[in-house]
Design an enzyme around this catalytic site. Structure first.
Site, PDB file in Angstrom:
ATOM      1  CG  HIS A 126      13.060 -51.479  -2.981  1.00 22.00           C
ATOM      2  ND1 HIS A 126      14.242 -51.913  -3.540  1.00 22.00           N
ATOM      3  CD2 HIS A 126      12.954 -50.156  -3.289  1.00 22.00           C
ATOM      4  CE1 HIS A 126      14.825 -50.902  -4.163  1.00 22.00           C
ATOM      5  NE2 HIS A 126      14.073 -49.829  -4.021  1.00 22.00           N
TER       6      HIS A 126
ATOM      7  CG  ASN B  67      17.317 -48.201  -4.324  1.00 20.34           C
ATOM      8  OD1 ASN B  67      17.190 -49.259  -4.938  1.00 20.34           O
ATOM      9  ND2 ASN B  67      16.392 -47.258  -4.319  1.00 20.34           N
TER      10      ASN B  67
ATOM     11  CB  CYS C  35      12.792 -50.213  -6.957  1.00 22.05           C
ATOM     12  SG  CYS C  35      13.989 -48.922  -7.301  1.00 22.05           S
TER      13      CYS C  35
HETATM   14  N1  COA Z   1      24.187 -33.921   1.225  1.00 16.34           N
HETATM   15  C1  COA Z   1      23.932 -32.820   1.920  1.00 16.34           C
HETATM   16  N2  COA Z   1      22.798 -32.093   1.808  1.00 16.34           N
HETATM   17  C2  COA Z   1      21.870 -32.563   0.956  1.00 16.34           C
HETATM   18  C3  COA Z   1      22.067 -33.720   0.180  1.00 16.34           C
HETATM   19  C4  COA Z   1      23.280 -34.411   0.340  1.00 16.34           C
HETATM   20  N3  COA Z   1      23.559 -35.529  -0.334  1.00 16.34           N
HETATM   21  N4  COA Z   1      20.970 -33.937  -0.559  1.00 16.34           N
HETATM   22  C5  COA Z   1      20.121 -32.948  -0.280  1.00 16.34           C
HETATM   23  N5  COA Z   1      20.665 -32.110   0.629  1.00 16.34           N
HETATM   24  C6  COA Z   1      20.080 -30.909   1.234  1.00 16.34           C
HETATM   25  C7  COA Z   1      19.022 -30.285   0.344  1.00 16.34           C
HETATM   26  O1  COA Z   1      19.613 -29.397  -0.603  1.00 16.34           O
HETATM   27  C8  COA Z   1      18.179 -29.534   1.358  1.00 16.34           C
HETATM   28  O2  COA Z   1      18.835 -28.328   1.689  1.00 16.34           O
HETATM   29  P1  COA Z   1      18.003 -26.982   2.019  1.00 16.34           P
HETATM   30  O3  COA Z   1      17.183 -27.330   3.217  1.00 16.34           O
HETATM   31  O4  COA Z   1      19.078 -25.998   2.258  1.00 16.34           O
HETATM   32  O5  COA Z   1      17.178 -26.749   0.786  1.00 16.34           O
HETATM   33  C9  COA Z   1      18.218 -30.436   2.588  1.00 16.34           C
HETATM   34  O6  COA Z   1      19.381 -31.262   2.420  1.00 16.34           O
HETATM   35  C10 COA Z   1      16.987 -31.300   2.736  1.00 16.34           C
HETATM   36  O7  COA Z   1      16.685 -31.881   1.477  1.00 16.34           O
HETATM   37  P2  COA Z   1      15.594 -32.997   1.302  1.00 16.34           P
HETATM   38  O8  COA Z   1      15.564 -33.415  -0.128  1.00 16.34           O
HETATM   39  O9  COA Z   1      14.304 -32.507   1.923  1.00 16.34           O
HETATM   40  O10 COA Z   1      16.221 -34.139   2.213  1.00 16.34           O
HETATM   41  P3  COA Z   1      15.565 -35.475   2.705  1.00 16.34           P
HETATM   42  O11 COA Z   1      15.580 -35.567   4.172  1.00 16.34           O
HETATM   43  O12 COA Z   1      14.255 -35.719   2.007  1.00 16.34           O
HETATM   44  O13 COA Z   1      16.626 -36.568   2.192  1.00 16.34           O
HETATM   45  C11 COA Z   1      16.756 -38.153   0.403  1.00 16.34           C
HETATM   46  C12 COA Z   1      16.892 -36.685   0.813  1.00 16.34           C
HETATM   47  C13 COA Z   1      16.999 -38.268  -1.083  1.00 16.34           C
HETATM   48  C14 COA Z   1      17.790 -38.958   1.188  1.00 16.34           C
HETATM   49  C15 COA Z   1      15.336 -38.656   0.793  1.00 16.34           C
HETATM   50  O14 COA Z   1      14.364 -37.751   0.306  1.00 16.34           O
HETATM   51  C16 COA Z   1      15.017 -40.005   0.242  1.00 16.34           C
HETATM   52  O15 COA Z   1      15.647 -40.986   0.560  1.00 16.34           O
HETATM   53  N6  COA Z   1      13.955 -40.118  -0.571  1.00 16.34           N
HETATM   54  C17 COA Z   1      13.530 -41.366  -1.155  1.00 16.34           C
HETATM   55  C18 COA Z   1      14.376 -41.666  -2.358  1.00 16.34           C
HETATM   56  C19 COA Z   1      14.251 -43.096  -2.784  1.00 16.34           C
HETATM   57  O16 COA Z   1      14.265 -43.980  -1.987  1.00 16.34           O
HETATM   58  N7  COA Z   1      14.135 -43.292  -4.093  1.00 16.34           N
HETATM   59  C20 COA Z   1      14.043 -44.569  -4.682  1.00 16.34           C
HETATM   60  C21 COA Z   1      12.715 -45.163  -4.414  1.00 16.34           C
HETATM   61  S1  COA Z   1      12.618 -46.765  -5.076  1.00 16.34           S
END
Ligand code: COA
Length: 326
Positions: free
Chosen positions: A253, A283, A113
């Site tokens: 980004h 993204n 990215c």
């Molecule tokens: N729908 C519903 N529930 C979901 C889910 C989805 N799409 N994805 C994850 N969950 C659940 C998980 O299983 C977890 O459940 P649990 O508490 O029962 O274990 C809960 O939601 C929390 O998961 P978590 O991974 O901690 O969520 P989060 O708030 O961190 O959000 C992302 C997940 C991926 C949206 C977030 O971490 C994110 O955006 N990270 C950065 C990713 C990124 O930008 N990458 C590219 C960088 S260039």
């Protein structure tokens, strides 16, 4: 010494829209969850017949048209991508052929990215050294083909698209002021594509745990992303002796709305200073900054002499900022 100034921008996104409601049908998630955690409402998906170089070529032609530059006058083409048409040769060579930039040499940059700001830094160095006078930098991705649409941890975030800029050697005060690039390979497994490469070749019939889809540990990525984006943006401002309030447009980004807002808050930007379109495109990796820049430019948001700060973070990890006078 001449400046490296952006004189044209262009972008292209595929027609097909995939909404959060569409994704509800593909994996165990809800549209509300996606919006609450990411701010993304929809993303674009390339048609089966479209490949990365098609998106890149469309964006490049739009940028050339705005710049009033003929393809034959481009000296260098840099395509930032992690989803090139083939593992090799470079997608930039395919784009060169598609747009008829017969006098340019062409290569890809692989910095996930952050690829577009890495590419801009290369273009800046080529122009400042006198090695090139017109450079095309493109960020283009068809991420939909490396996403497991059954993996709710990743499929909600990404989309396809391309953005491009034409840079020209010019006298004056406008152009790129500085580039600030960083990498840390120790974070490899937080965000990567395990196959297929020399580590996990197609010929070895990789085990199912190593299928060639993008893999990510989202919450870990989130924390490092906010920290790194804030630090490198501050580094760019400090190097120029400027502060947040001097910036006319901050173009981060477009990873996730929460990442953008947390970064902007840490740096002290107001809502009006920050360009956000992640709600419509998700993204798009290396394409996200040039798509945003082109939108802002075509809306007339950018005026000659404006101070613009680009800020990127991606797999590798890689991160970087570009400070420029428009
Ligand atoms: N729908 C519903 N529930 C979901 C889910 C989805 N799409 N994805 C994850 N969950 C659940 C998980 O299983 C977890 O459940 P649990 O508490 O029962 O274990 C809960 O939601 C929390 O998961 P978590 O991974 O901690 O969520 P989060 O708030 O961190 O959000 C992302 C997940 C991926 C949206 C977030 O971490 C994110 O955006 N990270 C950065 C990713 C990124 O930008 N990458 C590219 C960088 S260039």
């Amino acid at each position: 010494m001449k400046q490296a100034r952006i004189i044209g921008t262009g972008s292209y996104v595929p027609e097909k829209i995939r909404t959060n409601h569409d994704i509800e049908q593909m994996t165990d998630t809800t549209a509300e969850w996606i919006v609450a955690r990411t701010g993304i409402h929809q993303r674009r998906i390339a048609a089966d017949s479209q490949v990365t170089s098609d998106l890149a070529a469309n964006a490049a032609l739009a940028a050339l048209e705005m710049a009033g530059v003929a393809a034959q006058d481009i000296d260098q083409i840099i395509v930032a991508t992690i989803t090139g048409d083939y593992p090799w040769p470079a997608t930039a060579c395919i784009v060169q052929n598609k747009i008829g930039a017969t006098n340019a040499y062409a290569y890809d940059v692989s910095a996930a990215c952050s690829g577009f700001v890495y590419g801009l830094a290369n273009a800046y160095n080529a122009i400042r050294s006198g090695a090139a006078s017109k450079v095309l930098v493109i960020g283009a991705e068809v991420l939909s083909r490396i996403i497991d649409w059954g993996d709710r941890n990743t499929c909600i975030l990404f989309g396809d698209g391309a953005g491009a800029v034409v840079l020209e050697a010019q006298e004056g005060d406008c152009g790129i002021l500085s580039n600030h690039l960083h990498s840390d390979g120790s974070y490899l497994e937080l965000l990567y594509q395990p196959g297929y490469g020399s580590c996990n070749p197609l010929s070895a019939k990789a085990d199912p745990g190593s299928l060639p889809y993008l893999k990510m540990q989202g919450n870990e990525v989130f924390k490092v992303a906010v920290r790194s984006l804030s630090a490198v943006a501050q580094e760019a401002l400090d190097a120029a002796g400027l502060s947040t309030s001097d910036v006319d447009l901050f173009v981060p980004h477009q990873a996730n709305r929460r990442i953008l807002e947390a970064t902007a808050k840490r740096l002290g930007f107001t809502e009006e200073q920050v360009y956000i379109n992640v709600d419509r495109f998700g993204n798009t990796s290396a394409a996200s900054i040039p798509i945003a820049l082109d939108e802002a430019n075509r809306k007339g948001v950018l005026k000659d002499g404006d101070l613009v700060l680009l800020d990127a973070f991606g797999g590798g990890f890689t991160w970087g900022a570009t400070l420029l006078r428009w």
